[in-house]
Design a protein around this motif. Structure first.
Motif, PDB file in Angstrom:
ATOM      1  N   SER A   1       0.825  -1.333   0.181  1.00 21.95           N
ATOM      2  CA  SER A   1      -0.007   0.020   0.130  1.00 21.95           C
ATOM      3  C   SER A   1       0.889   1.301  -0.013  1.00 21.95           C
ATOM      4  N   GLY A   2       1.801   1.860  -1.029  1.00 22.58           N
ATOM      5  CA  GLY A   2       1.629   3.226  -1.574  1.00 22.58           C
ATOM      6  C   GLY A   2       2.593   2.461  -2.706  1.00 22.58           C
ATOM      7  N   ASP A   3       3.917   3.533  -2.404  1.00 18.08           N
ATOM      8  CA  ASP A   3       4.489   3.465  -3.716  1.00 18.08           C
ATOM      9  C   ASP A   3       5.697   2.464  -4.377  1.00 18.08           C
ATOM     10  N   LEU A   4       6.859   2.146  -5.217  1.00 21.41           N
ATOM     11  CA  LEU A   4       7.072   1.201  -4.940  1.00 21.41           C
ATOM     12  C   LEU A   4       8.733   1.156  -6.346  1.00 21.41           C
ATOM     13  N   GLY A   5       9.512   1.960  -6.352  1.00 25.85           N
ATOM     14  CA  GLY A   5      10.430   2.389  -7.031  1.00 25.85           C
ATOM     15  C   GLY A   5      11.687   1.675  -6.527  1.00 25.85           C
ATOM     16  N   VAL A   6      12.507   1.892  -7.973  1.00 23.62           N
ATOM     17  CA  VAL A   6      13.575   0.811  -8.267  1.00 23.62           C
ATOM     18  C   VAL A   6      14.901   2.365  -8.709  1.00 23.62           C
ATOM     19  N   SER A   7      15.540   2.446  -8.399  1.00 21.86           N
ATOM     20  CA  SER A   7      16.474   3.494  -8.336  1.00 21.86           C
ATOM     21  C   SER A   7      18.409   3.692  -8.038  1.00 21.86           C
ATOM     22  N   PRO A   8      19.417   3.253  -8.408  1.00 21.27           N
ATOM     23  CA  PRO A   8      19.174   2.876 -10.057  1.00 21.27           C
ATOM     24  C   PRO A   8      19.150   1.163 -10.474  1.00 21.27           C
ATOM     25  N   GLY A   9      18.396   1.134 -11.902  1.00 25.22           N
ATOM     26  CA  GLY A   9      18.211  -0.509 -12.009  1.00 25.22           C
ATOM     27  C   GLY A   9      17.000  -0.288 -12.492  1.00 25.22           C
ATOM     28  N   SER A  10      16.460  -1.792 -12.893  1.00 21.19           N
ATOM     29  CA  SER A  10      15.219  -1.502 -13.120  1.00 21.19           C
ATOM     30  C   SER A  10      14.865  -3.543 -12.945  1.00 21.19           C
ATOM     31  N   ALA A  11      14.417  -3.397 -12.204  1.00 23.97           N
ATOM     32  CA  ALA A  11      14.946  -4.981 -12.517  1.00 23.97           C
ATOM     33  C   ALA A  11      13.811  -5.446 -10.778  1.00 23.97           C
ATOM     34  N   VAL A  12      11.925  -5.322 -11.214  1.00 24.49           N
ATOM     35  CA  VAL A  12      11.123  -5.728 -10.634  1.00 24.49           C
ATOM     36  C   VAL A  12      10.216  -7.011 -10.742  1.00 24.49           C
ATOM     37  N   THR A  13      10.846  -7.617 -10.173  1.00 23.78           N
ATOM     38  CA  THR A  13      10.267  -9.306 -10.467  1.00 23.78           C
ATOM     39  C   THR A  13       8.813  -9.735  -9.448  1.00 23.78           C
ATOM     40  N   GLY A  14       7.931 -10.358  -9.896  1.00 24.18           N
ATOM     41  CA  GLY A  14       6.765 -10.851  -8.895  1.00 24.18           C
ATOM     42  C   GLY A  14       5.384  -9.940  -8.773  1.00 24.18           C
ATOM     43  N   PHE A  15       4.943  -9.252  -9.586  1.00 24.93           N
ATOM     44  CA  PHE A  15       4.193  -8.279 -10.108  1.00 24.93           C
ATOM     45  C   PHE A  15       3.608  -7.986 -10.824  1.00 24.93           C
ATOM     46  N   ALA A  16       2.481  -9.343 -10.697  1.00 24.81           N
ATOM     47  CA  ALA A  16       2.105 -10.222  -9.522  1.00 24.81           C
ATOM     48  C   ALA A  16       2.590 -11.737  -9.345  1.00 24.81           C
ATOM     49  N   PRO A  17       2.429 -12.081  -9.248  1.00 27.99           N
ATOM     50  CA  PRO A  17       1.241 -11.774  -8.071  1.00 27.99           C
ATOM     51  C   PRO A  17       0.606 -11.019  -7.104  1.00 27.99           C
ATOM     52  N   GLY A  18       2.233  -9.978  -6.648  1.00 26.13           N
ATOM     53  CA  GLY A  18       1.816  -9.582  -5.865  1.00 26.13           C
ATOM     54  C   GLY A  18       1.407  -7.919  -6.577  1.00 26.13           C
ATOM     55  N   ASN A  19       0.793  -6.713  -5.751  1.00 31.82           N
ATOM     56  CA  ASN A  19      -0.199  -6.458  -6.001  1.00 31.82           C
ATOM     57  C   ASN A  19       0.291  -5.167  -5.692  1.00 31.82           C
ATOM     58  N   VAL A  20       0.334  -3.648  -6.318  1.00 32.45           N
ATOM     59  CA  VAL A  20       0.487  -2.155  -5.275  1.00 32.45           C
ATOM     60  C   VAL A  20      -0.865  -1.649  -5.844  1.00 32.45           C
ATOM     61  N   ILE A  21      -1.022  -1.564  -3.870  1.00 30.42           N
ATOM     62  CA  ILE A  21      -2.519  -0.424  -4.254  1.00 30.42           C
ATOM     63  C   ILE A  21      -2.002   1.206  -3.659  1.00 30.42           C
ATOM     64  N   ASN A  22      -3.116   1.748  -3.829  1.00 31.38           N
ATOM     65  CA  ASN A  22      -2.999   2.858  -3.160  1.00 31.38           C
ATOM     66  C   ASN A  22      -1.373   3.271  -3.690  1.00 31.38           C
ATOM     67  N   GLY A  23      -0.934   3.304  -4.738  1.00 35.63           N
ATOM     68  CA  GLY A  23       0.654   3.816  -4.875  1.00 35.63           C
ATOM     69  C   GLY A  23       0.662   3.488  -6.707  1.00 35.63           C
ATOM     70  N   THR A  24       1.751   3.729  -6.966  1.00 38.73           N
ATOM     71  CA  THR A  24       2.218   3.484  -8.425  1.00 38.73           C
ATOM     72  C   THR A  24       4.060   3.320  -8.389  1.00 38.73           C
ATOM     73  N   GLN A  25       4.550   2.091  -9.364  1.00 29.57           N
ATOM     74  CA  GLN A  25       5.707   1.653  -9.550  1.00 29.57           C
ATOM     75  C   GLN A  25       6.167   3.161  -9.726  1.00 29.57           C
ATOM     76  N   HIS A  26       7.570   2.557  -9.986  1.00 30.68           N
ATOM     77  CA  HIS A  26       8.038   4.092 -10.684  1.00 30.68           C
ATOM     78  C   HIS A  26       9.870   3.091 -10.539  1.00 30.68           C
ATOM     79  N   VAL A  27       9.951   3.193 -12.118  1.00 27.96           N
ATOM     80  CA  VAL A  27      11.686   2.299 -12.085  1.00 27.96           C
ATOM     81  C   VAL A  27      12.034   3.293 -13.243  1.00 27.96           C
ATOM     82  N   THR A  28      12.903   3.516 -12.319  1.00 31.13           N
ATOM     83  CA  THR A  28      14.467   4.608 -13.273  1.00 31.13           C
ATOM     84  C   THR A  28      13.742   5.698 -14.127  1.00 31.13           C
ATOM     85  N   ASP A  29      12.997   6.084 -13.291  1.00 30.02           N
ATOM     86  CA  ASP A  29      12.262   7.594 -13.404  1.00 30.02           C
ATOM     87  C   ASP A  29      12.687   8.549 -12.287  1.00 30.02           C
TER      88      ASP A  29
END
Length: 328
Positions: free
Chosen positions: A10-38
């Motif tokens: 519940s909230g934001d998910l972010g990665v920096s530096p890098g771009s490896a994000v795995t497991g979503f789904a089955p994982g779920n991000v609610i009330n937030g946004t995924q930020h990958v190398t932005d």
């Protein structure tokens, strides 16, 4: 960023530096946004670095044992080489929702299965920080509170729940069917500003509205409502209703039972003023008052007798008779 199972963030998910994000789904991000190398993720990484250094430099501090189990800690800074938790640790804010707790671990943080971080006394998860010199590991089904800032990596065991944030500076964050909920970190002072007087000064009330501060314009006072003139109840009777003045002082208990609002009469200009109350008959003035009344009675009787004699003499003169002179 790696996830296994139906984790919920519940909230934001972010990665920096890098771009490896795995497991979503089955994982779920609610009330937030995924930020990958932005830009948002890059700014967040800078913020994590600044917060980590700030927490590391906090002092003075209190040294704590490796296992925090059984401790009840108030607001402050706590330091240890390695920190662990096998049971429950209690953080007590003593009624201050803005109280801050900072934990400094030179190396690792490891919590055991079903361990608990408990908050009481209005303590907030927004104000609990864990600065970890290497990696942090949260045990299976553990309940953890606060923001974890690890220099390297963070790993959460199966079904572990976190009320806070997991922030790794140089390593990975690994989840396994976890629930991560970011707390609402709007402080009470921002939501409801409190007015506090400086030390040594009494608290002042907030300023009154303009209409309340406005004074009445100078001028004549408003006219009072005219009160009806009502006779006062009197006890006793007048001795002679044709002659009021000599016997007013003989009426006792004048208007004693009359209400204040009714014991008034109007003057010529319409305003009201109290009835004048006659003097009470006491031992000091009873004799002079009685003597004056008796003298008035005697004088009145003499005048009445002289008037009757004058009337008889006038009647005889009109009938042609010469009035007889009475010897003195």
């Amino acid at each position: 960023m790696t996830n296994i199972g139906p984790s919920i963030i519940s909230g934001d998910l972010g990665v920096s530096p890098g771009s490896a994000v795995t497991g979503f789904a089955p994982g779920n991000v609610i009330n937030g946004t995924q930020h990958v190398t932005d830009a948002v993720a890059a700014k967040a990484q800078l913020g994590v670095t600044a917060a980590y250094k700030d927490a590391f430099s906090r002092s003075p501090f209190t040294s704590v044992p490796v296992d925090l189990t059984g401790l009840s800690l108030g607001p402050g800074v706590y330091r240890g080489g390695s920190l662990g938790l096998s049971g429950t640790v209690t953080l007590d804010a003593y009624g201050n929702p803005d109280a801050v707790f900072v934990f400094q671990a030179a190396s690792t943080l490891v919590t055991s299965t079903a361990s608990v971080v408990s908050l009481i006394g209005d303590a907030s998860a927004c104000n609990v920080y864990w600065q970890i010199g290497s990696s942090a590991t949260l045990g299976t089904a553990s309940t953890f509170v606060g923001t974890v800032m690890a220099l390297t990596s963070i790993s959460a065991g199966t079904n572990a729940t976190v009320q806070g944030r997991l922030l790794a500076r140089k390593g990975a964050v690994t989840l396994d069917t976890n629930t991560i909920s970011a707390p609402n970190c709007t402080s009470r002072s921002e939501a409801e500003p409190a007015v506090r007087a400086p030390a040594g000064r009494a608290r002042q009330d907030p300023p009154r509205p303009e209409a309340a501060r406005r004074r009445r314009a100078p001028g004549p006072a408003p006219a009072r409502p005219a009160l009806p003139c009502q006779p006062c109840p009197r006890r006793g009777r007048r001795l002679d209703p044709r002659d009021r003045q000599p016997f007013d002082h003989l009426v006792t208990d004048h208007c004693e039972q009359q209400p204040a609002a009714e014991n008034l009469h109007r003057k010529h200009d319409g305003s009201a003023e109290p009835h004048s109350r006659p003097p009470a008959l006491t031992g000091s003035n009873l004799l002079p008052t009685t003597a004056a009344g008796l003298a008035a009675l005697a004088l009145g009787g003499l005048l009445m007798r002289l008037g009757r004699r004058s009337t008889h003499a006038t009647a005889r003169t009109r009938a042609g008779r010469r009035p007889e002179l009475q010897p003195r």
